[in-house]
Scaffold this motif. Structure first.
Motif, PDB file in Angstrom:
ATOM      1  N   GLU A 387       0.825  -1.189   0.000  1.00 10.80           N
ATOM      2  CA  GLU A 387       0.000   0.000   0.000  1.00 10.80           C
ATOM      3  C   GLU A 387       0.872   1.258   0.000  1.00 10.80           C
ATOM      4  O   GLU A 387       0.590   2.244  -0.687  1.00 10.80           O
ATOM      5  N   ASP A 390       2.244   1.786  -3.352  1.00  7.31           N
ATOM      6  CA  ASP A 390       1.176   2.335  -4.213  1.00  7.31           C
ATOM      7  C   ASP A 390       0.961   3.807  -3.916  1.00  7.31           C
ATOM      8  O   ASP A 390       0.807   4.643  -4.821  1.00  7.31           O
ATOM      9  N   LEU A 391       0.980   4.078  -2.612  1.00  6.38           N
ATOM     10  CA  LEU A 391       0.751   5.444  -2.170  1.00  6.38           C
ATOM     11  C   LEU A 391       1.798   6.385  -2.760  1.00  6.38           C
ATOM     12  O   LEU A 391       1.484   7.451  -3.305  1.00  6.38           O
ATOM     13  N   ARG A 393       3.645   5.795  -5.329  1.00  4.74           N
ATOM     14  CA  ARG A 393       3.504   5.873  -6.781  1.00  4.74           C
ATOM     15  C   ARG A 393       2.430   6.908  -7.141  1.00  4.74           C
ATOM     16  O   ARG A 393       2.625   7.803  -7.988  1.00  4.74           O
ATOM     17  N   LEU A 394       1.310   6.798  -6.447  1.00  8.48           N
ATOM     18  CA  LEU A 394       0.201   7.715  -6.743  1.00  8.48           C
ATOM     19  C   LEU A 394       0.583   9.151  -6.390  1.00  8.48           C
ATOM     20  O   LEU A 394       0.249  10.108  -7.095  1.00  8.48           O
ATOM     21  N   GLN A 395       1.327   9.262  -5.248  1.00  6.90           N
ATOM     22  CA  GLN A 395       1.772  10.586  -4.823  1.00  6.90           C
ATOM     23  C   GLN A 395       2.645  11.232  -5.900  1.00  6.90           C
ATOM     24  O   GLN A 395       2.465  12.415  -6.267  1.00  6.90           O
ATOM     25  N   GLN A 396       3.557  10.379  -6.419  1.00  7.75           N
ATOM     26  CA  GLN A 396       4.455  10.905  -7.451  1.00  7.75           C
ATOM     27  C   GLN A 396       3.684  11.278  -8.708  1.00  7.75           C
ATOM     28  O   GLN A 396       3.942  12.307  -9.354  1.00  7.75           O
ATOM     29  N   ALA A 397       2.720  10.415  -9.047  1.00  7.21           N
ATOM     30  CA  ALA A 397       1.902  10.715 -10.234  1.00  7.21           C
ATOM     31  C   ALA A 397       1.178  12.036 -10.044  1.00  7.21           C
ATOM     32  O   ALA A 397       1.110  12.899 -10.951  1.00  7.21           O
ATOM     33  N   TYR A 398       0.677  12.195  -8.796  1.00  4.63           N
ATOM     34  CA  TYR A 398      -0.012  13.445  -8.460  1.00  4.63           C
ATOM     35  C   TYR A 398       0.951  14.630  -8.604  1.00  4.63           C
ATOM     36  O   TYR A 398       0.625  15.653  -9.221  1.00  4.63           O
TER      37      TYR A 398
END
Lengths: 421, 400
Positions: A387, A390-391, A393-398
């Motif tokens: 998690e 994932d977090l 990864r999503l943070q970086q994408a954001y």
């Protein structure tokens, strides 16, 4: 399901039906059955589990339940009841053997020994649905044939048949049930009184509970029959060296056991017993008479006489006590193949091995349980590192997306500043 | 299981292994605190079943030991009583020899008779010895009341003839004290096989010096009378009053017939008779009483003196047979005490063997258990450490 064991079956439309491990429905559609307790048909003091639906009540027998309740019921029927029965069997055998030995002795008051232990009679429980008026009275008649298993007796209109209550296997039974010819099954005699209807059933509990119900029959220590009931003596005027020894009681039921008897030698090789005879004498021979036995040895001469008579009151004879002390090693159980000691050791071992077996089963089940849980968790469980990754990864994408907006904003601002003037 | 491990599972597994280790540790702890390998029968069902039987054997051996203590006490008391009885019998034969001396006058005999009276009373008391718990040593199994009483017609024995046998080790029985009837009563008279005596009405001074059974095969068990037809001739008659032999008598010469030999001294008168036949039985108390009566008889004539001499000779023989019996009884008691010791050895050996077997079945191997305990403690600690480290190990911690 944890209490009863069982399976859940998903239906179309999202409904789930729940069944016990024996297949009885617990929940079907919107109808739920209730678990209730009912009295055992033979023994009202004993409860069974039954399933009550809106229209009928079904007894849940062995194997119909799993889970904690199933385990408790199985423990009761597979471990507790047999152990109780076996313990009772040992108690009954001990009491009967001891009483038998005790009856052959003489107490401090000069009386033959009475019942040392009071023993409850085997229980015979009628089925609650019996139609006839028959009652069965039971008593143990043969210690060697006694078994701990409960027996179900059924009247088929003309004859009685016996089956093992546990597994339904037929059990050999003789007799017709009258007082003169009682039904004999596993060493228990049963006398039928009243009239039995066809299909009437009785459950015979030969020994269950006997260990708890056994009690002392005598309270006065003086009533303990420690002495051999008869004693031998040689006349004080005897000239020969003949000697009586090894006096013992062979048949305590002989009515003439305590009658004084004189053994007289008419010459060195022949003797009479109370005038009867003559009998030939060989040194060291045992003389059996009136239910006792003595060994006569030595060289008697003509005119010598020996007497055998009751031991009398206040004797310090220990003959019978010595016999009683060794009863624990007497082979009285299982048609004379098992000692009381052996039976106790065997009971300990069998209960211990049941516990061991349960232990092994529990260990095996635990492994299966853990495996299943691991397999389920590997699919549906949450891994925090996963998690976290994932977090991030999503943070970086954001962040990347915000960067795009920031760049676009910069572009837009420079364009705006280029055209403003 | 595939490669994916959920955090919940991670926790669960650590927990499971810690719980399992704790359960093991608790079991070891229980073993250590009780000192027993078998905490319950399920640990080793077969050993538990065997241990039940062995426990009972051990309890039985202990009980035998207590039996042996009681028996030893009784046999020791019997030994003491018989030793004193033996002393008394030795004194009796000494006094009898003294009394038969020709130099002994009526006063001396009276003194001896008084002492014998005291010995007789003492002997009855000894025969009625108790074992300290209100039971009489020499009453057989009817030992609730004093077994011996002196009545008008002699001794009355109210004990019985049963000798208890007490189990002192598995299937090893040792006899208890002898019944009084075997010690004090039913003693053979004469020399134990034949007895002889002068008839009461003898008027001469014929002294019965010696007699014996020289040829048991030739002796038919009948009672014979040697009757003097003149001062120097005699005839032998059997119990049917048939003359079976005759001869001439010379002072101090042996007369032999029917396997028997009799030596007479002195000068028998015509019509005097001596009787010889198979030995009868008598109790030691009657022998003593007879001796006392003889000594009290105070002879005046030569014939009376001879009769007393003959009676004293007979009494001396009876006393010696009785002493022999007392010695036999003591020897029997001694061998019983020895059997007692042997039974004690057997018990001891059995007890060690049974305890060894029990210990092997049930007792804890301390070294093994303690090292196992340490090992399990270490394993549990390791599991706990790993658990704390594992839970601190999270990606989130690195994200701050």
């Amino acid at each position: 399901v944890g209490f009863t064991g069982g399976t859940a079956v998903a239906q179309d439309g999202g409904q789930i039906n729940v069944f016990t491990s024996g297949g009885q429905p617990l929940v079907v559609g919107t109808a739920a059955s209730r678990l209730v307790t009912t009295a055992d048909p033979y023994r009202p003091d004993r409860l069974q589990v039954a399933l009550e639906t809106s229209f009928q009540r079904t007894d849940l027998g062995k194997g119909a339940l799993g889970g904690q309740m199933g385990a408790l019921l199985e423990f009761r029927s597979n471990v507790l009841d047999p152990a109780l029965g076996e313990l009772g069997r040992i108690a009954v055998s001990l009491a009967r053997t001891f009483n038998e030995g005790h009856a052959a002795g003489m107490d401090l008051y000069g009386q033959l020994g009475g019942e040392f232990f009071d023993l409850p009679a085997p229980k015979v429980a009628p089925h609650s649905g019996n139609g006839g008026t028959a009652l069965l009275t039971a008593q143990v008649s043969d210690t060697g044939a006694l078994r701990a298993q409960d027996v179900v007796l059924r009247f088929d209109g003309t004859d009685w048949t016996a089956t093992n209550a546990g597994n339904g296997a037929p059990v050999a039974m003789t007799g017709t049930g009258t007082a003169a010819d009682p039904l004999v099954v596993n060493g228990v005699s049963l006398v039928v009184s009243g009239a039995a209807a066809t299909g009437d059933r009785f459950q015979l509990l030969p020994t269950a509970g006997a260990a708890g119900a056994i009690s002392l029959g005598i309270t006065d220590p003086g009533r303990i029959a420690a002495a051999t009931a008869v004693k031998g003596s040689s006349d004080l005027g005897n000239l020969g060296t003949g000697k009586l020894s090894g006096t013992r009681v062979v048949d305590a039921g002989n009515p003439d056991l305590l009658a004084p008897v004189a053994i007289e030698f008419i010459d060195a090789n022949q003797y009479t017993i109370d005038g009867a005879g003559p009998f030939a004498y060989t040194p060291g021979q045992a003389i059996n008479h009136n239910g006792w036995s003595v060994v006569l040895d030595g060289v008697p001469v003509a005119g010598d006489s020996f007497g055998v008579g009751p031991t009398g009151a206040n004797s310090s004879n220990n003959g019978n006590a010595a016999l009683l002390a060794n009863l624990d090693d007497a082979r009285v159980l299982n048609a004379g193949t098992l000692t009381l000691n052996g039976a106790i050791g065997g009971l300990t071992t069998s209960v211990g091995s049941s516990a061991r077996q349960a232990d092994y089963a529990a260990e095996a089940q635990l492994v299966i349980h853990n495996q299943a849980q691991a397999a389920r968790d590997s699919i549906s469980g949450v891994n925090l590192d996963e998690e976290a990754a994932d977090l991030m990864r999503l943070q970086q994408a954001y962040q990347a997306a915000s960067q795009i907006i920031s760049t676009a904003d910069t572009l837009f601002q420079s364009l705006l500043s280029a055209v403003r003037r | 299981m595939n490669g994916r491990i959920s955090t919940g599972m991670l926790y669960q597994q650590s927990l499971n292994s810690m719980l399992a280790k704790q359960a093991k540790l608790a079991h070891t702890q229980q073993q250590l605190s009780t000192g027993q390998k078998l905490v319950s029968a399920k640990d080793d069902p077969v050993a538990a079943g065997l241990a039940v039987g062995l426990d009972r054997s051990l309890a039985e051996l202990e009980r035998y030991g207590q039996n042996a203590n009681i028996l030893q006490n009784r046999l020791g008391l019997q030994e003491n009583a018989l030793a004193r009885v033996g002393d008394a019998m030795a004194r009796v034969s000494e006094l009898t020899i003294q009394a038969s001396s020709a130099a002994m006058g009526p006063d001396g005999r009276r003194a001896i008779s008084t002492e014998l009276d005291a010995i007789l009373a003492g002997l009855v008391d000894l025969a009625n010895s108790t074992d300290g718990s209100g039971r009489y040593l020499f009453g057989g199994t009817a030992d609730g009341n004093a077994p011996f009483a002196i009545g008008a017609g002699g001794v009355i024995y109210s004990g019985d003839q049963t000798q208890r046998r007490v189990e002192l080790a598995p299937d090893t029985f040792v006899s208890d004290t002898l019944p009084g009837s075997e010690i004090f009563l039913r003693l053979r008279t004469g020399d134990g096989r034949v007895q002889a005596g002068a008839l009461p009405g003898n008027t001469g001074t014929g002294l019965l010096m010696d007699y014996s059974l020289t040829d048991p095969a030739a002796f038919d068990g009948d009672t014979y009378q040697i009757r003097f037809t003149a001062a120097d001739t005699y005839e032998v008659r059997n119990s049917a009053n048939v003359v079976v032999g005759a001869g001439s008598f010379e002072d101090g010469e042996s007369i032999a017939f029917a396997g028997l030999q009799v030596r007479l001294d002195g000068a028998p008168a015509t019509g005097d008779a001596f009787e010889i036949g198979p030995a009868g039985v008598r109790d030691v108390f009657s022998t003593l009483q007879g001796l006392i009566d003889t000594l009290d008889s105070n002879p005046v004539t030569a014939a009376e003196r001879t009769a007393m001499q003959n009676a004293l000779q007979g009494a001396l023989r009876d006393v010696s047979v009785a002493s022999g019996r007392m010695i036999d009884a003591r020897a029997a008691g001694g061998s019983q005490l020895r059997a007692l010791d042997q039974a004690a050895d057997l018990r001891e050996a059995n007890s060690i063997t049974v305890k060894g077997a029990l210990s092997g079945l049930r007792d804890l191997d301390w070294a093994e258990a303690i090292s196992r305990y340490n090992q399990e403690t270490t394993a549990l600690q390791a599991a706990q450490t790993v658990f704390t480290q594992m839970q601190s190990m999270s990606l989130f911690n690195l994200m701050r």
